[in-house]
Design an enzyme around this catalytic site. Structure first.
Site, PDB file in Angstrom:
ATOM      1  N   GLU A 440      30.870  41.323   5.455  1.00  0.00           N
ATOM      2  CA  GLU A 440      29.930  42.080   6.308  1.00  0.00           C
ATOM      3  C   GLU A 440      28.619  41.316   6.499  1.00  0.00           C
ATOM      4  O   GLU A 440      27.561  41.921   6.638  1.00  0.00           O
ATOM      5  CB  GLU A 440      29.617  43.459   5.710  1.00  0.00           C
ATOM      6  CG  GLU A 440      30.761  44.420   5.664  1.00  0.00           C
ATOM      7  CD  GLU A 440      31.486  44.467   6.976  1.00  0.00           C
ATOM      8  OE1 GLU A 440      30.818  44.385   8.026  1.00  0.00           O
ATOM      9  OE2 GLU A 440      32.716  44.562   6.967  1.00  0.00           O
TER      10      GLU A 440
HETATM   11  C1  LIG Z   1      37.878  39.521   0.223  1.00  0.00           C
HETATM   12  C2  LIG Z   1      37.354  39.339   1.619  1.00  0.00           C
HETATM   13  C3  LIG Z   1      37.470  40.356   2.533  1.00  0.00           C
HETATM   14  C4  LIG Z   1      37.037  40.175   3.848  1.00  0.00           C
HETATM   15  N1  LIG Z   1      37.243  41.174   4.776  1.00  0.00           N
HETATM   16  C5  LIG Z   1      37.041  40.885   6.093  1.00  0.00           C
HETATM   17  C6  LIG Z   1      37.474  41.792   7.117  1.00  0.00           C
HETATM   18  O1  LIG Z   1      37.985  42.888   6.836  1.00  0.00           O
HETATM   19  N2  LIG Z   1      37.315  41.419   8.413  1.00  0.00           N
HETATM   20  C7  LIG Z   1      36.755  40.230   8.777  1.00  0.00           C
HETATM   21  O2  LIG Z   1      36.655  39.954   9.948  1.00  0.00           O
HETATM   22  N3  LIG Z   1      36.304  39.359   7.826  1.00  0.00           N
HETATM   23  C8  LIG Z   1      36.449  39.653   6.510  1.00  0.00           C
HETATM   24  N4  LIG Z   1      36.051  38.760   5.547  1.00  0.00           N
HETATM   25  C9  LIG Z   1      35.370  37.535   5.955  1.00  0.00           C
HETATM   26  C10 LIG Z   1      33.867  37.549   5.631  1.00  0.00           C
HETATM   27  O3  LIG Z   1      33.206  38.494   6.413  1.00  0.00           O
HETATM   28  C11 LIG Z   1      33.346  36.115   5.827  1.00  0.00           C
HETATM   29  O4  LIG Z   1      33.934  35.299   4.837  1.00  0.00           O
HETATM   30  C12 LIG Z   1      31.830  36.055   5.757  1.00  0.00           C
HETATM   31  O5  LIG Z   1      31.263  36.701   6.861  1.00  0.00           O
HETATM   32  C13 LIG Z   1      31.315  34.599   5.700  1.00  0.00           C
HETATM   33  O6  LIG Z   1      31.903  33.815   6.696  1.00  0.00           O
HETATM   34  P1  LIG Z   1      32.560  32.393   6.323  1.00  0.00           P
HETATM   35  O7  LIG Z   1      33.478  32.631   5.185  1.00  0.00           O
HETATM   36  O8  LIG Z   1      33.102  31.800   7.554  1.00  0.00           O
HETATM   37  O9  LIG Z   1      31.356  31.539   5.777  1.00  0.00           O
HETATM   38  P2  LIG Z   1      30.445  30.562   6.666  1.00  0.00           P
HETATM   39  O10 LIG Z   1      30.063  31.230   7.910  1.00  0.00           O
HETATM   40  O11 LIG Z   1      31.103  29.242   6.758  1.00  0.00           O
HETATM   41  O12 LIG Z   1      29.161  30.447   5.728  1.00  0.00           O
HETATM   42  C14 LIG Z   1      29.105  29.594   4.579  1.00  0.00           C
HETATM   43  C15 LIG Z   1      27.710  29.681   3.970  1.00  0.00           C
HETATM   44  O13 LIG Z   1      26.733  29.227   4.917  1.00  0.00           O
HETATM   45  C16 LIG Z   1      25.731  30.198   5.116  1.00  0.00           C
HETATM   46  N5  LIG Z   1      25.278  30.151   6.505  1.00  0.00           N
HETATM   47  C17 LIG Z   1      26.029  30.076   7.619  1.00  0.00           C
HETATM   48  N6  LIG Z   1      25.238  30.069   8.705  1.00  0.00           N
HETATM   49  C18 LIG Z   1      23.971  30.144   8.268  1.00  0.00           C
HETATM   50  C19 LIG Z   1      22.692  30.178   8.900  1.00  0.00           C
HETATM   51  N7  LIG Z   1      22.559  30.137  10.235  1.00  0.00           N
HETATM   52  N8  LIG Z   1      21.593  30.277   8.128  1.00  0.00           N
HETATM   53  C20 LIG Z   1      21.703  30.353   6.794  1.00  0.00           C
HETATM   54  N9  LIG Z   1      22.869  30.326   6.139  1.00  0.00           N
HETATM   55  C21 LIG Z   1      23.992  30.217   6.870  1.00  0.00           C
HETATM   56  C22 LIG Z   1      26.391  31.519   4.742  1.00  0.00           C
HETATM   57  O14 LIG Z   1      25.415  32.477   4.348  1.00  0.00           O
HETATM   58  C23 LIG Z   1      27.293  31.099   3.593  1.00  0.00           C
HETATM   59  O15 LIG Z   1      26.565  31.086   2.401  1.00  0.00           O
HETATM   60  C24 LIG Z   1      36.422  38.953   4.222  1.00  0.00           C
HETATM   61  C25 LIG Z   1      36.275  37.932   3.275  1.00  0.00           C
HETATM   62  C26 LIG Z   1      36.754  38.102   2.004  1.00  0.00           C
HETATM   63  C27 LIG Z   1      36.636  36.957   1.033  1.00  0.00           C
END
Ligand SMILES: Cc1cc2nc3c(=O)[nH]c(=O)nc-3n(C[C@H](O)[C@H](O)[C@H](O)COP(=O)(O)OP(=O)(O)OC[C@H]3O[C@@H](n4cnc5c(N)ncnc54)[C@H](O)[C@@H]3O)c2cc1C
Length: 604
Positions: A440
């Protein structure tokens, strides 16, 4: 793991004494249903369901879901508990009466959701996700879509998911690749793969309604080119029942750190049939309806982790004997004193408790705005609710989930070595709690939302409204001669937090004029400071009410005395941590951004 008891008294204290929920209910549809008697009945019966049906499945559910050829089996007992949940009508608590719901205010389900999460986090996510699907269809669906899906989702016969994330993007949805191509009959052909989809496949319901973001062929670049679709696992038949199987398949489920009882699915859409929600290319703003609901639910998962960890740790600290108290023997008949006598153990327990009770109050306070936003009769009030909730949401989501991890971590620590051992259940709470700071929108993203969008772009309007309210509430306690010395001190500290909060926002704005990186550099500390300030206001409200109740001799005096002890710990020993964040927000930027990126390249 010790048994779990829902803190019903605390919910009733907040709903009936601290917040003026009844006054707020006068402005909303369905508010008249939520009388104090009705609230007590719902919380008491809800607590029984959570304690008797869900909590006993918490530890066993950690064994996890099983995937076999695209089918997912949830842990033993989950299906039966879900059946009892829907049969008892819990899923329809706040649903629209037009579609079989009971029409109660959102704030009621917000409190009930915390109970569900505390009793069994992984289980609670299955019905929790459906609530967001209902909100999205309610706000953006066509009449026909509402007819087909809403009653099924509200009754719990079908469940919902939210599908945003793809392998290469979770935060940056502009990079999304899932494609939607129009069919001649008005539906769409969807192709792509979504990952990490919570409750994406399971055996609890006869159908799963995926709410999916995808791009149309003529989509503009960036987030303005994203559309939103309903993609049901089974296409609804003409009579509304479950029809033909749709081309959406669960490729696998993740092996992950926690919430093992909730299936985190990879979903493949291979020419799946989807139906557009709202207008083309406006999917992300429609999806925000879903995300706003989910973010408040996620915030209360932080409260849940703190409550469950506190209950486990406090019970253990009373029983476990180790060493003698430095201030004199407390248990002369035993070989040692209980660890609850030691100041450091108390520090950890009280920290957990101020987080659980303080964050519960924060969510309850903000749920008044959710009530206005979803159901106010007057459109002006609805707008006011949306604006105020919008400002509170990143603070609730970011701060409470981070504090939930702190509290869960202390749960392990109070148990000593036993905390690290699976059998005792404390490490499970810590593992489960960790995801709440990531999904989220990560804490970093919540912080940017608060700092950039909700504060700077808003020209400090909502911040001013919030901090002015804090000061208006606190000042009479400072000025009155009748206020106790402690309460006057708490009120004074709350005013100082309000003033400092505004100052920090202005300082960052000034720094950002010179260097835009100042926003990102200070944003998480600003978010944390905001959380402490918000929670200080809540603890002042609770302490003021508890003191008034003790003076008037009404109610359970032990409950109110306990509240005042906890408030004292909050102001004396927890709130000072905010000073570190205040100092860091305005620290020089060079210490963070001065080095080139290859400073981090270990291969060089
Ligand atoms: C158990 C689990 C359940 C989930 N459930 C759902 C679901 O039901 N539906 C769904 O759609 N998704 C779901 N997710 C996905 C989750 O919402 C994402 O993993 C999360 O939003 C982070 O995205 P990412 O993994 O691509 O990380 P990235 O976007 O690659 O981010 C990596 C890091 O970089 C940081 N970062 C990225 N951009 C910036 C910026 N501009 N400024 C500062 N920091 C930044 C982030 O804060 C993070 O620390 C789930 C994930 C898990 C592990």
């Amino acid at each position: 793991m010790p048994g779990f008891k829902v803190p019903v008294d605390d919910y009733l204290f907040l709903f009936n004494e601290v917040m003026d929920m009844q006054a707020n209910y006068k402005h909303i549809e369905g508010g008249d249903l939520a009388t104090p008697d009705m609230l007590e009945a719902i919380f008491t019966e809800g607590a029984k369901f959570c304690e008797n049906e869900l909590a006993p499945l918490y530890q066993s559910g950690d064994e996890g879901c099983q995937w076999h050829q695209g089918q997912v089996t949830t842990p033993e007992g989950f299906k039966e508990a879900y059946r009892k949940y829907t049969e008892a009508g819990w899923s329809s608590l706040t649903g629209n009466p037009q579609f079989g719901g009971q029409g109660l205010p959102t704030s009621v389900s917000s409190a009930f959701n915390e109970m569900l999460n505390t009793a069994n986090w992984a289980w609670a996510m299955y019905p929790g996700l459906s609530e967001g699907a209902v909100a999205t269809l309610q706000d953006h669906g066509t009449d026909q879509q509402k007819q087909v899906y809403l009653s099924k989702l509200i009754s719990g016969l079908w469940s919902g998911t939210m599908c945003l994330t793809e392998a290469h993007c979770g935060t940056d949805l502009a990079q999304m690749k899932t494609k939607a191509v129009p069919n001649s009959d008005g539906s769409y052909k969807i192709n792509g793969t979504k990952i990490f989809i919570s409750a994406g496949e399971h055996d609890l319901t006869e159908n799963i309604v995926h709410i999916v973001l995808a791009k149309l062929p003529d989509a503009p670049e960036g987030t303005k080119g994203i559309s939103l679709f309903i993609i049901p696992k089974f296409l609804p038949a003409a009579d509304g029942s479950v029809g033909e199987r749709n081309a959406v398949n669960c490729g696998s489920i993740e092996h992950k750190m926690g919430i093992h009882g909730n299936a985190t699915a990879v979903l493949n859409f291979d020419d799946a049939t989807g139906f557009l929600i709202g207008s083309p290319h406006s999917g992300l703003s429609a999806m925000f309806t879903y995300m706003n609901v989910a973010r408040i639910g996620t915030a209360s998962q932080g409260t849940a982790a703190a409550e469950r960890a506190y209950q486990g740790a406090s019970a253990y600290a009373i029983e476990r004997l180790a060493m003698r108290s430095i201030s004199g023997v407390k248990n002369p008949d035993g070989p040692a004193d209980p660890i609850v006598c030691h100041p450091d153990v108390r520090r950890m327990l009280l920290t957990q408790r101020v987080i659980a009770e303080g964050s519960r109050a924060m969510v309850c306070y903000a749920s008044q705005f959710a009530d206005l936003y979803t159901s106010a009769v007057d459109p002006k009030k609805r707008q006011q609710g949306e604006d105020r909730l919008g400002f509170c949401t990143p603070i609730l989501k970011g701060f409470i989930t981070e504090q939930g991890v702190v509290a869960a971590n202390y749960g392990v620590q109070v148990f000593g070595g036993h905390g690290y051992i699976k059998e005792y259940g404390m490490e499970q709470i810590l593992r489960d709690s960790r995801i709440a700071t990531i999904y989220e929108g990560t804490t970093g993203i919540q912080a940017l939302d608060l700092m950039a969008r909700k504060t700077l772009l808003d020209k400090f309007q909502q911040l001013k409204i919030f901090t002015s309210e804090m000061r208006r509430f606190a000042l009479p306690y400072i000025l009155s001669t009748k206020t106790s010395k402690s309460l006057r001190k708490y009120a004074w500290l709350t005013v100082k937090m309000a003033v400092k909060w505004r100052y920090l926002a202005f300082r960052t704005a000034l720094q950002a004029k010179k260097n835009r990186d100042a926003i990102g550099a200070g944003s998480v500390d600003f978010l944390m400071f905001s959380g402490y300030a918000f929670m200080a206001y809540m603890w002042l409200m609770m302490a003021a009410k508890a003191e008034a109740k003790l003076e008037s001799g009404e109610g359970d005096s032990q409950f109110f005395r306990d509240k005042l002890h906890t408030a004292e710990f909050f102001f004396e020993r927890y709130l000072p941590q905010s000073k570190v964040h205040a100092k860091t927000i305005t620290s020089n930027l060079d210490s963070l951004m001065g080095m080139p990126s290859d400073y981090f390249d270990n291969s060089k």
